[in-house]
Design a protein around this motif. Structure first.
Motif, PDB file in Angstrom:
ATOM      1  N   HIS A 333       0.521  -1.234  -0.018  1.00 12.02           N
ATOM      2  CA  HIS A 333      -0.074   0.043   0.254  1.00 12.02           C
ATOM      3  C   HIS A 333       0.864   1.152   0.154  1.00 12.02           C
ATOM      4  O   HIS A 333       0.202   2.362   0.086  1.00 12.02           O
ATOM      5  CB  HIS A 333      -0.936   0.038   1.202  1.00 12.02           C
ATOM      6  N   VAL A 334       2.292   1.319  -0.132  1.00 14.11           N
ATOM      7  CA  VAL A 334       3.032   2.389  -0.328  1.00 14.11           C
ATOM      8  C   VAL A 334       2.611   3.266  -1.550  1.00 14.11           C
ATOM      9  O   VAL A 334       2.500   2.725  -2.413  1.00 14.11           O
ATOM     10  CB  VAL A 334       4.505   1.800   0.027  1.00 14.11           C
ATOM     11  N   SER A 335       2.650   4.347  -1.000  1.00  9.22           N
ATOM     12  CA  SER A 335       2.317   5.331  -2.108  1.00  9.22           C
ATOM     13  C   SER A 335       2.594   6.868  -1.954  1.00  9.22           C
ATOM     14  O   SER A 335       2.913   7.138  -0.858  1.00  9.22           O
ATOM     15  CB  SER A 335       0.603   5.235  -2.471  1.00  9.22           C
ATOM     16  N   ALA A 336       2.261   7.664  -2.862  1.00 12.06           N
ATOM     17  CA  ALA A 336       2.795   8.999  -2.518  1.00 12.06           C
ATOM     18  C   ALA A 336       1.810   9.745  -1.746  1.00 12.06           C
ATOM     19  O   ALA A 336       2.060  10.572  -0.967  1.00 12.06           O
ATOM     20  CB  ALA A 336       2.465   9.892  -3.767  1.00 12.06           C
ATOM     21  N   GLU A 337       0.644   9.248  -1.284  1.00 14.08           N
ATOM     22  CA  GLU A 337      -0.230   9.609  -0.305  1.00 14.08           C
ATOM     23  C   GLU A 337       0.037   9.462   1.055  1.00 14.08           C
ATOM     24  O   GLU A 337      -0.653   9.570   2.143  1.00 14.08           O
ATOM     25  CB  GLU A 337      -1.660   9.360  -0.664  1.00 14.08           C
ATOM     26  N   ALA A 338       1.235   8.451   1.293  1.00  8.87           N
ATOM     27  CA  ALA A 338       1.342   8.178   2.601  1.00  8.87           C
ATOM     28  C   ALA A 338       1.651   9.272   3.659  1.00  8.87           C
ATOM     29  O   ALA A 338       2.126  10.366   3.198  1.00  8.87           O
ATOM     30  CB  ALA A 338       2.431   7.197   2.553  1.00  8.87           C
ATOM     31  N   PRO A 339       0.899   9.131   5.022  1.00 12.61           N
ATOM     32  CA  PRO A 339       1.573  10.101   5.733  1.00 12.61           C
ATOM     33  C   PRO A 339       3.074  10.377   6.314  1.00 12.61           C
ATOM     34  O   PRO A 339       4.030   9.173   5.722  1.00 12.61           O
ATOM     35  CB  PRO A 339       0.503   9.848   7.054  1.00 12.61           C
ATOM     36  N   PRO A 340       3.449  11.343   6.947  1.00 12.96           N
ATOM     37  CA  PRO A 340       4.719  11.255   7.460  1.00 12.96           C
ATOM     38  C   PRO A 340       4.956  10.072   8.328  1.00 12.96           C
ATOM     39  O   PRO A 340       4.135   9.692   9.361  1.00 12.96           O
ATOM     40  CB  PRO A 340       4.718  12.579   8.279  1.00 12.96           C
ATOM     41  N   MET A 341       6.211   9.530   8.195  1.00 17.93           N
ATOM     42  CA  MET A 341       6.324   8.230   9.045  1.00 17.93           C
ATOM     43  C   MET A 341       7.749   8.059   9.424  1.00 17.93           C
ATOM     44  O   MET A 341       8.633   8.395   9.054  1.00 17.93           O
ATOM     45  CB  MET A 341       6.033   6.923   8.002  1.00 17.93           C
ATOM     46  N   PHE A 342       8.029   7.492  10.783  1.00 16.55           N
ATOM     47  CA  PHE A 342       9.103   7.298  11.475  1.00 16.55           C
ATOM     48  C   PHE A 342       9.372   5.908  11.728  1.00 16.55           C
ATOM     49  O   PHE A 342       8.634   5.232  12.724  1.00 16.55           O
ATOM     50  CB  PHE A 342       9.140   8.117  12.804  1.00 16.55           C
ATOM     51  N   GLN A 370       5.664  12.576   1.475  1.00 17.47           N
ATOM     52  CA  GLN A 370       5.771  13.139   2.972  1.00 17.47           C
ATOM     53  C   GLN A 370       7.106  12.753   3.403  1.00 17.47           C
ATOM     54  O   GLN A 370       7.656  11.974   3.131  1.00 17.47           O
ATOM     55  CB  GLN A 370       4.691  12.765   3.756  1.00 17.47           C
ATOM     56  N   ALA A 371       7.514  13.182   4.846  1.00 14.30           N
ATOM     57  CA  ALA A 371       8.570  12.843   5.503  1.00 14.30           C
ATOM     58  C   ALA A 371       8.853  11.435   5.860  1.00 14.30           C
ATOM     59  O   ALA A 371       7.560  10.821   6.269  1.00 14.30           O
ATOM     60  CB  ALA A 371       8.930  13.510   6.690  1.00 14.30           C
ATOM     61  N   VAL A 372       9.919  10.633   5.420  1.00 13.43           N
ATOM     62  CA  VAL A 372      10.102   9.472   5.946  1.00 13.43           C
ATOM     63  C   VAL A 372      11.573   9.421   6.788  1.00 13.43           C
ATOM     64  O   VAL A 372      12.642   9.946   6.212  1.00 13.43           O
ATOM     65  CB  VAL A 372      10.312   8.484   4.559  1.00 13.43           C
ATOM     66  N   VAL A 396      12.588   7.502  22.972  1.00 10.51           N
ATOM     67  CA  VAL A 396      10.928   8.108  23.211  1.00 10.51           C
ATOM     68  C   VAL A 396      11.089   9.716  23.074  1.00 10.51           C
ATOM     69  O   VAL A 396      10.285  10.312  22.273  1.00 10.51           O
ATOM     70  CB  VAL A 396      10.591   8.014  24.902  1.00 10.51           C
ATOM     71  N   ASN A 397      12.259  10.026  23.342  1.00 13.68           N
ATOM     72  CA  ASN A 397      12.674  11.674  23.035  1.00 13.68           C
ATOM     73  C   ASN A 397      12.670  11.821  21.420  1.00 13.68           C
ATOM     74  O   ASN A 397      12.133  12.985  20.976  1.00 13.68           O
ATOM     75  CB  ASN A 397      14.059  12.013  23.589  1.00 13.68           C
ATOM     76  N   ALA A 398      12.957  10.974  20.875  1.00  9.83           N
ATOM     77  CA  ALA A 398      13.018  11.242  19.435  1.00  9.83           C
ATOM     78  C   ALA A 398      11.855  11.021  18.809  1.00  9.83           C
ATOM     79  O   ALA A 398      11.547  11.778  17.813  1.00  9.83           O
ATOM     80  CB  ALA A 398      13.991  10.251  18.385  1.00  9.83           C
ATOM     81  N   VAL A 399      11.057  10.192  19.249  1.00 10.51           N
ATOM     82  CA  VAL A 399       9.510  10.107  18.744  1.00 10.51           C
ATOM     83  C   VAL A 399       8.950  11.339  18.991  1.00 10.51           C
ATOM     84  O   VAL A 399       8.064  11.838  18.223  1.00 10.51           O
ATOM     85  CB  VAL A 399       8.855   9.019  19.311  1.00 10.51           C
ATOM     86  N   ALA A 400       9.031  11.931  20.200  1.00 10.05           N
ATOM     87  CA  ALA A 400       8.453  13.247  20.766  1.00 10.05           C
ATOM     88  C   ALA A 400       8.673  14.449  19.587  1.00 10.05           C
ATOM     89  O   ALA A 400       7.822  15.102  19.385  1.00 10.05           O
ATOM     90  CB  ALA A 400       8.809  13.658  21.945  1.00 10.05           C
ATOM     91  N   ASP A 401      10.039  14.476  19.062  1.00 12.79           N
ATOM     92  CA  ASP A 401      10.612  15.208  18.174  1.00 12.79           C
ATOM     93  C   ASP A 401       9.744  15.183  16.805  1.00 12.79           C
ATOM     94  O   ASP A 401       9.373  16.266  16.442  1.00 12.79           O
ATOM     95  CB  ASP A 401      12.198  15.070  18.006  1.00 12.79           C
ATOM     96  N   PHE A 402       9.666  13.966  16.601  1.00 14.22           N
ATOM     97  CA  PHE A 402       8.922  13.804  15.290  1.00 14.22           C
ATOM     98  C   PHE A 402       7.471  13.948  15.241  1.00 14.22           C
ATOM     99  O   PHE A 402       6.999  14.783  14.383  1.00 14.22           O
ATOM    100  CB  PHE A 402       9.173  12.036  14.850  1.00 14.22           C
ATOM    101  N   LEU A 403       6.920  13.722  16.320  1.00 11.01           N
ATOM    102  CA  LEU A 403       5.472  14.006  16.489  1.00 11.01           C
ATOM    103  C   LEU A 403       4.970  15.410  16.568  1.00 11.01           C
ATOM    104  O   LEU A 403       4.182  15.983  15.969  1.00 11.01           O
ATOM    105  CB  LEU A 403       4.843  13.322  17.719  1.00 11.01           C
ATOM    106  N   GLU A 404       5.986  16.224  17.277  1.00 11.50           N
ATOM    107  CA  GLU A 404       5.870  17.596  17.368  1.00 11.50           C
ATOM    108  C   GLU A 404       6.203  18.376  15.943  1.00 11.50           C
ATOM    109  O   GLU A 404       5.351  19.060  15.619  1.00 11.50           O
ATOM    110  CB  GLU A 404       6.658  18.079  18.486  1.00 11.50           C
ATOM    111  N   TRP A 405       7.061  17.729  15.205  1.00 15.57           N
ATOM    112  CA  TRP A 405       7.196  18.351  13.810  1.00 15.57           C
ATOM    113  C   TRP A 405       6.231  18.188  13.207  1.00 15.57           C
ATOM    114  O   TRP A 405       5.625  19.053  12.213  1.00 15.57           O
ATOM    115  CB  TRP A 405       8.563  17.780  13.299  1.00 15.57           C
ATOM    116  N   THR A 406       5.548  16.724  13.050  1.00 18.55           N
ATOM    117  CA  THR A 406       4.490  16.615  12.151  1.00 18.55           C
ATOM    118  C   THR A 406       3.440  17.122  12.605  1.00 18.55           C
ATOM    119  O   THR A 406       2.677  17.858  11.595  1.00 18.55           O
ATOM    120  CB  THR A 406       4.129  14.918  11.945  1.00 18.55           C
TER     121      THR A 406
END
Length: 415
Positions: A333-342, A370-372, A396-406
């Motif tokens: 299902h990978v496509s151009a419409e995929a949301p940002p993903m970490f 989107q950002a990968v 966990v700190n890194a995931v928080a960074d990513f989610l705040e950015w998105t």
């Protein structure tokens, strides 16, 4: 006592060695190897401290005079060197994750966040947390337990981790999907370090149960995940959540289901009798997930999951229903419409090999607009972030960074 000391030294040496090496084709031994490598690697410094304390007691009591105890001391010494190596490797997680975020989001990604949100981000980890790995509860978070989101009883309940301090615009939502090979697992068992960390910083987190195999066959699992997304959209405002921004995460089978949900918004075959519900996802953070049921690149080889999947989860073979195996694979299902993903995976994962994540990320990089972000953690085992550790807390700190950015990017686009 000397014999017991020697026995503990042997166990310690085996555990430390297992955590350092990357074992692969070990067949029926894989679950046992995973367990000892996981606990030895993530708790390396804690093991070192209690072993040094035990050795000091042995020395003070004169019990190190026997030859057996001295051999044990030698084994412990070798183990201690390995444990120091493992701890240093875990401390390096901050650098690995920061580099991954900069590659995926840009060198100055933090500077694009609002000032008040930059202040909630963390660079360091608190020793008081990782020295108490199973102490999860944090101040400022209220937990609402066992809320029904659909009609399958216990398997359709969710918990909500609600910040006590209000947030302007409402709390962005993170949906957590537990792992367990699609056959076991509970909403209370996984991702608590991440959920409490985020809830303290203004995110509302939701953890769900879903129907399990063999009582339920795929796609029941992803149907339930979709039902929970629909429930969140309709009800989360009552808890202060923003129904328009939902991120999703999960590990192992939860990594599979979270990435599949993110890549199949409003996909009718996974939404029977609620086809009109909005099940779109604004960001995804899958941990050590299975991304290709078909194993089309022969990554697992003779360590294939095919029999387990066919017998217990899919309840049909690839030959009997190739379409179901294909649609159940996030890679399809990978496509151009995929949301940002970490995407996060450990190099030493003995249950889901890291090559599967690399293949998935490569496809995402080719297709997604989107950002990968891809965080590949040296030495990390499967399920490494279930409890607090140095590696867990930096992740966990890194995931928080990513989610705040998105979330910041999404908010700008809504303006």
């Amino acid at each position: 006592m000397s014999g017991f000391y020697f026995f503990l030294a042997v166990v310690s040496a085996i555990g430390t060695y297992s955590a350092i090496i990357q074992a692969r084709r070990i067949y029926w031994m894989a679950p046992f190897y995973f367990l000892i490598a996981w606990l030895s690697g993530e708790l390396a410094l804690i093991h070192l401290l209690w072993q040094l304390g035990l050795t000091a007691l042995m020395a003070l009591s004169g019990m190190l005079d026997s030859s057996l105890a001295q051999v044990g001391l030698g084994l412990f010494a070798l183990s201690w060197m390995g444990q120091v190596y493992l701890h240093v490797q875990a401390m390096n997680t901050q650098r690995v994750m920061r580099q991954a975020l900069k590659r995926g989001l840009g060198e100055d990604y933090r500077s694009t966040l609002p000032q008040q949100r930059q202040r909630v981000l963390e660079d360091s980890v608190d020793a008081a947390h990782w020295m108490k790995p199973f102490a999860m509860v944090r101040e400022g978070v209220r937990v609402h337990s066992h809320i029904a989101y659909a009609d399958a009883g216990k398997r359709n309940l969710l918990d909500i981790y609600q910040p006590q301090e209000p947030r302007e615009g409402g709390f962005p939502v993170l949906l957590q999907v537990h792992g367990g090979g699609w056959m076991i697992g509970e909403k209370e068992q996984q991702a608590k370090p991440l959920m409490f960390h985020l809830a303290q910083r203004g995110w509302l987190c939701v953890a769900i149960n879903y129907r399990l195999s063999p009582n339920a066959a795929f796609p029941a699992h992803i149907v339930d995940v979709k039902k929970s997304i629909a429930w969140i959209r309709n009800n989360i405002a009552e808890y202060g959540g923003d129904p328009d921004f939902i991120a999703i995460t999960g590990g192992s089978a939860g990594g599979h289901l979270s990435s599949l949900a993110a890549l199949t918004p409003n996909y009718a075959p996974f939404q029977p009798e609620f086809e009109d519900a909005d099940t779109s996802i604004q960001a995804a953070v899958p941990f050590y997930g299975v991304y290709d049921f078909k194993d089309r690149f022969d990554i697992r080889g003779e360590m294939s999951m095919d029999k387990m999947l066919a017998d217990k989860v899919m309840q049909c073979s690839q030959q009997e229903n190739p379409e179901l195996w294909d649609t159940g694979s996030p890679l399809s299902h990978v496509s151009a419409e995929a949301p940002p993903m970490f995407v996060i995976h450990g190099t030493h994962d003995s249950l889901v090999w890291v090559e599967e994540a690399r293949t998935f990320v490569s496809a995402m990089n080719q297709e997604s607009e989107q950002a990968v972000v891809y965080g590949e953690l040296p030495g990390a085992q499967h399920a490494f972030e279930v409890f607090h550790s140095v590696r867990t807390d930096h992740t966990v700190n890194a995931v928080a960074d990513f989610l705040e950015w998105t979330h910041a990017r999404w908010t700008e686009q809504q303006a």
